[in-house]
Scaffold this active site. Structure first.
Site, PDB file in Angstrom:
ATOM      1  N   ASP A  67       0.834  -1.198   0.000  1.00  0.00           N
ATOM      2  CA  ASP A  67       0.000   0.000   0.000  1.00  0.00           C
ATOM      3  C   ASP A  67       0.870   1.250   0.000  1.00  0.00           C
ATOM      4  OD1 ASP A  67       1.012  -0.135   2.566  1.00  0.00           O
ATOM      5  OD2 ASP A  67      -0.905  -0.464   3.547  1.00  0.00           O
ATOM      6  N   ASN A 136      -7.591  -0.440  14.333  1.00  0.00           N
ATOM      7  CA  ASN A 136      -8.990  -0.588  13.891  1.00  0.00           C
ATOM      8  C   ASN A 136      -9.201  -1.890  13.120  1.00  0.00           C
ATOM      9  OD1 ASN A 136      -7.681  -0.043  11.495  1.00  0.00           O
ATOM     10  ND2 ASN A 136      -8.914   1.747  10.944  1.00  0.00           N
TER      11      ASN A 136
END
Length: 241
Positions: A67, A136
């Site tokens: 990413d 998260n």
């Protein structure tokens, strides 16, 4: 999914490195994907050490970036590519033509996603993927609620990811979007390793251990993978003494 609980960060890194080294030995020309962030640093250092000791040859394999922050120059020291260069590509002298990275400054990010998809297809899929996990529960920049059928895509970053990401930068960067390989591609990797350490990772790790798949906590999806390893230290396990 196989859970491996270790005493500390060093042992966690060693356990992951041993699996990866064995994979390089059996598939030296495979396609490998390693996450950025703080968690995998020691693991990558151990891989470089094994390379120096000629236990493996990292230069024969191919690599694809997991990413990147959209709009960030690759030379920025906080970029995901800069991290991989510092901790793996440069120490192991990986040939540039063996590395596929996102150009997150491209005016056509959709085309960047297509290039990544084509690179993975040309190598018959990912051989091994090493991932961290966000507080998260994200994997790469696959944020809570992401479509698990996506391949490479652009995504609006969760506020938590934006906040945590600031620690990698000396300047005030805009971190609103990311470009990432998709859950579908990660789960099609032959081997998936997820590393996590520290009390901040307890909630997503506990949800992964519970085994219920919930895309609002993307790490839980590794329970669907036939050869996934969740390697954590004791601090990342709720209630562990």
């Amino acid at each position: 999914m196989k859970l491996i609980v270790t005493k500390n960060y060093e042992e966690m890194s060693q356990q992951a490195a041993e699996i990866i080294i064995k994979t390089f030995q059996s598939q030296p020309n495979g396609l490998y994907c390693f996450a950025g962030g703080d968690t995998p640093v020691k693991t990558l250092q151990l891989l470089c050490k094994a390379h120096e000791e000629k236990l493996i040859d990292l230069t024969q394999a191919y690599y694809i970036e997991l990413d990147e922050w959209v709009g960030l120059d690759q030379t920025n020291s906080g970029s995901c590519l800069a991290y991989l260069k510092k901790n793996l590509f440069e120490p192991a002298h990986i040939p540039l033509d063996h590395i596929h990275a996102f150009n997150s400054l491209s005016k056509n990010l959709v085309e960047e996603c297509q290039r990544a998809n084509q690179y993975i297809s040309a190598h018959n899929g990912l051989t091994l993927t090493l991932l961290g996990v966000g507080v998260n529960g994200h994997l790469g920049f696959n944020e809570p609620g992401v479509n698990p059928n996506y391949c490479a895509h652009i995504i609006n970053l969760d506020e938590i990811t934006q906040s945590v990401g600031k620690k990698y930068f000396d300047t005030n960067e805009i971190l609103s979007q990311g470009i990432t390989l998709g859950i579908k591609q990660l789960m099609e990797s032959q081997i998936v390793i997820v590393e996590a350490n520290g009390v901040k990772k307890q909630e997503p790790i506990q949800r992964a251990i519970n085994g219920d798949i919930d895309i609002m906590c993307p790490v839980t999806i590794i329970n669907n993978h036939p050869q996934a390893y969740l390697i954590v230290d004791r601090a990342a396990i709720k209630g562990d003494d």
